[in-house]
Design an enzyme around this catalytic site. Structure first.
Site, PDB file in Angstrom:
ATOM      1  N   SER A 191      28.424  37.945  39.999  1.00  0.00           N
ATOM      2  CA  SER A 191      28.622  36.507  39.804  1.00  0.00           C
ATOM      3  C   SER A 191      28.575  35.731  41.113  1.00  0.00           C
ATOM      4  O   SER A 191      28.418  34.509  41.102  1.00  0.00           O
ATOM      5  CB  SER A 191      29.962  36.245  39.105  1.00  0.00           C
ATOM      6  OG  SER A 191      31.048  36.550  39.960  1.00  0.00           O
ATOM      7  N   ALA A 224      39.476  36.635  39.851  1.00  0.00           N
ATOM      8  CA  ALA A 224      39.223  38.079  39.817  1.00  0.00           C
ATOM      9  C   ALA A 224      37.862  38.399  39.181  1.00  0.00           C
ATOM     10  O   ALA A 224      37.458  37.740  38.220  1.00  0.00           O
ATOM     11  CB  ALA A 224      40.329  38.777  39.034  1.00  0.00           C
ATOM     12  N   PRO A 225      37.126  39.365  39.766  1.00  0.00           N
ATOM     13  CA  PRO A 225      37.493  40.234  40.899  1.00  0.00           C
ATOM     14  C   PRO A 225      37.226  39.632  42.288  1.00  0.00           C
ATOM     15  O   PRO A 225      37.452  40.292  43.283  1.00  0.00           O
ATOM     16  CB  PRO A 225      36.612  41.457  40.682  1.00  0.00           C
ATOM     17  CG  PRO A 225      35.371  40.903  40.057  1.00  0.00           C
ATOM     18  CD  PRO A 225      35.857  39.794  39.147  1.00  0.00           C
ATOM     19  N   GLY A 226      36.699  38.414  42.346  1.00  0.00           N
ATOM     20  CA  GLY A 226      36.610  37.752  43.643  1.00  0.00           C
ATOM     21  C   GLY A 226      35.219  37.392  44.125  1.00  0.00           C
ATOM     22  O   GLY A 226      35.037  37.078  45.304  1.00  0.00           O
ATOM     23  N   GLY A 227      34.225  37.405  43.240  1.00  0.00           N
ATOM     24  CA  GLY A 227      32.860  37.080  43.668  1.00  0.00           C
ATOM     25  C   GLY A 227      32.724  35.691  44.249  1.00  0.00           C
ATOM     26  O   GLY A 227      32.128  35.494  45.310  1.00  0.00           O
ATOM     27  N   ASP A 243      44.526  34.125  40.051  1.00  0.00           N
ATOM     28  CA  ASP A 243      44.255  34.977  38.900  1.00  0.00           C
ATOM     29  C   ASP A 243      45.371  35.997  38.761  1.00  0.00           C
ATOM     30  O   ASP A 243      45.838  36.549  39.761  1.00  0.00           O
ATOM     31  CB  ASP A 243      42.909  35.708  39.055  1.00  0.00           C
ATOM     32  CG  ASP A 243      42.312  36.114  37.713  1.00  0.00           C
ATOM     33  OD1 ASP A 243      43.014  36.810  36.955  1.00  0.00           O
ATOM     34  OD2 ASP A 243      41.162  35.741  37.428  1.00  0.00           O
ATOM     35  N   ASP A 263      48.165  31.532  36.531  1.00  0.00           N
ATOM     36  CA  ASP A 263      47.188  31.110  35.533  1.00  0.00           C
ATOM     37  C   ASP A 263      46.394  29.923  36.086  1.00  0.00           C
ATOM     38  O   ASP A 263      46.985  28.900  36.476  1.00  0.00           O
ATOM     39  CB  ASP A 263      47.916  30.704  34.249  1.00  0.00           C
ATOM     40  CG  ASP A 263      46.964  30.336  33.113  1.00  0.00           C
ATOM     41  OD1 ASP A 263      45.779  30.053  33.377  1.00  0.00           O
ATOM     42  OD2 ASP A 263      47.407  30.329  31.950  1.00  0.00           O
ATOM     43  N   ASP A 279      35.163  29.670  37.315  1.00  0.00           N
ATOM     44  CA  ASP A 279      34.221  30.364  36.428  1.00  0.00           C
ATOM     45  C   ASP A 279      34.999  31.068  35.310  1.00  0.00           C
ATOM     46  O   ASP A 279      34.702  32.189  34.937  1.00  0.00           O
ATOM     47  CB  ASP A 279      33.393  31.377  37.231  1.00  0.00           C
ATOM     48  CG  ASP A 279      32.220  31.945  36.426  1.00  0.00           C
ATOM     49  OD1 ASP A 279      31.756  31.264  35.495  1.00  0.00           O
ATOM     50  OD2 ASP A 279      31.788  33.069  36.727  1.00  0.00           O
ATOM     51  N   LYS A 308      31.017  27.361  29.704  1.00  0.00           N
ATOM     52  CA  LYS A 308      30.465  28.370  28.812  1.00  0.00           C
ATOM     53  C   LYS A 308      30.104  27.703  27.490  1.00  0.00           C
ATOM     54  O   LYS A 308      30.950  27.065  26.854  1.00  0.00           O
ATOM     55  CB  LYS A 308      31.474  29.488  28.568  1.00  0.00           C
ATOM     56  CG  LYS A 308      32.183  29.995  29.825  1.00  0.00           C
ATOM     57  CD  LYS A 308      31.238  30.717  30.772  1.00  0.00           C
ATOM     58  CE  LYS A 308      32.014  31.245  31.982  1.00  0.00           C
ATOM     59  NZ  LYS A 308      31.162  31.945  32.945  1.00  0.00           N
TER      60      LYS A 308
END
Length: 355
Positions: A191, A224-227, A243, A263, A279, A308
């Site tokens: 991502s 997460a995961p941190g892209g 996250d 959150d 995202d 989305k």
């Protein structure tokens, strides 16, 4: 000899395969707002849409690529040639272009569809044959000239071509509108390329220089995961990664990312920051409302976020969510949105607070 299959001109725009109805609805919306009597022609999976029924110059000037969300690339449609003799495709092209101007460059290409991609080799060899023929007729300059329109010959099959043109200030600088980014092996997730592409495609060079600087403060909601956090850190921003899930060690190893277990829909910064990115997988209207809240409260000056989309009526949902964001953000903002090449069922939005 090829027979023109269209009685009129129009626009030609590329899109992600499967999103043709959404691009058709978007183009029709803009044309309708201008009072232009047009109709969209496309097939699902073809990766392009034709907007027909009005002169190409009128449509090209009235509907610009920068205002389109689902279009990767946009051209003025000159002609459609079908039932071509594979022994001589050059002559019909020459005949169709006669009296329609001179071009500064030639691009022979295919849409990004399963049916057209295998024609890439044919397109390349045809370009090598067509280029000298065009120059001999005075239809193409001997050397590239960006001041003149660029000619596009698009292969749909070995006997079916579209002819189109574009100007330098109203087309994507990347062939077919697809920037070819290479994934960095250090990135925590694929991502990361979505944010890299967003920064490249949705921001001007001047904006990238002025709005992204070392030492700025940023928040990544749903990190997460941190892209996306990793991309910001790569640009020397200090990032609060929000996250409850775990972050990649590669992201945290940058030394510029602080993982905050919270959150993303409820966390807020203690003071205004330069950037917010998001995202998160959630309904687009919920994301749009939350993003608007950040700007209404003055929590950030710039943002890039994804919406989305549902499986159907994606243009309608996109328009509703962007209108919702603008009505609730409470301040003048610059908004650009695009379905990027590395996006899937989503669009990416860049927002800059003007005051």
């Amino acid at each position: 000899m090829g027979n023109p299959a269209l009685s009129t001109e129009g626009l030609l725009a590329y899109c992600r395969p499967g999103f043709e109805p959404d691009l058709a609805a978007e183009l029709s919306h803009h044309a309708g707002a201008l009072g232009l009597p047009v109709y969209a022609k496309t097939e699902r999976g073809s990766a392009f849409v034709m907007l027909l029924g009005a002169p190409r110059e009128t449509l090209a000037e009235s509907i610009r690529l920068e205002q389109l969300i689902f279009a990767r690339q946009k051209y003025a449609l000159i002609d459609e040639l079908t039932d071509l003799d594979i022994a001589d495709r050059v002559s019909p092209v020459i005949d169709a272009l006669g009296g329609k101007g001179r071009y500064g460059e030639l691009s022979v290409e295919t849409p990004d569809s399963d049916a057209a991609r295998p024609l890439a080799g044919l397109a390349k060899s045809f370009g090598n044959a067509l280029r000298p023929a065009l120059r001999k007729r005075g239809l193409l300059t001997d050397k590239p000239n960006a001041k003149l329109p660029q000619l596009h010959v698009i292969f749909l099959s070995n006997r079916h071509l579209l002819l189109a043109s574009s100007t330098e200030n109203d087309r994507s600088p990347w062939p077919m509108g697809i920037p070819r980014l290479k994934q960095d092996s250090r990135a925590p997730s694929r991502s990361a390329m979505k944010l890299d592409e967003a920064i490249l495609c949705l921001m001007t060079p001047a904006e990238r220089l002025n709005l992204i600087a070392a030492g700025m403060q940023a928040a990544d909601l749903g990190a997460a995961p941190g892209g996306w956090s990793w991309v910001l850190a790569k640009n020397q921003l200090h990032v609060s990664a929000i996250d409850n899930g775990p972050m990649s060690p590669d992201a945290l190893a940058t030394g510029l990312i602080e993982h905050i277990r919270a959150d993303g829909f409820h966390w807020q910064p203690q003071r205004p920051i330069d950037w917010m990115v998001c995202d998160m997988v959630e309904t687009p209207s919920k994301v749009a409302k939350r993003m608007a809240q950040w700007f209404a409260n003055g929590w950030c000056r710039n943002a890039i976020f994804n919406l989305k989309l549902p499986m159907k009526k994606r243009w309608e949902e996109t328009a509703l969510c962007l209108d919702l964001f603008q009505s609730q953000c409470g301040r003048p903002v610059l908004i650009r949105a695009r379905q990027l090449y590395h996006d899937r069922e989503e669009i990416t939005v860049f927002v800059h607070a003007l005051k």
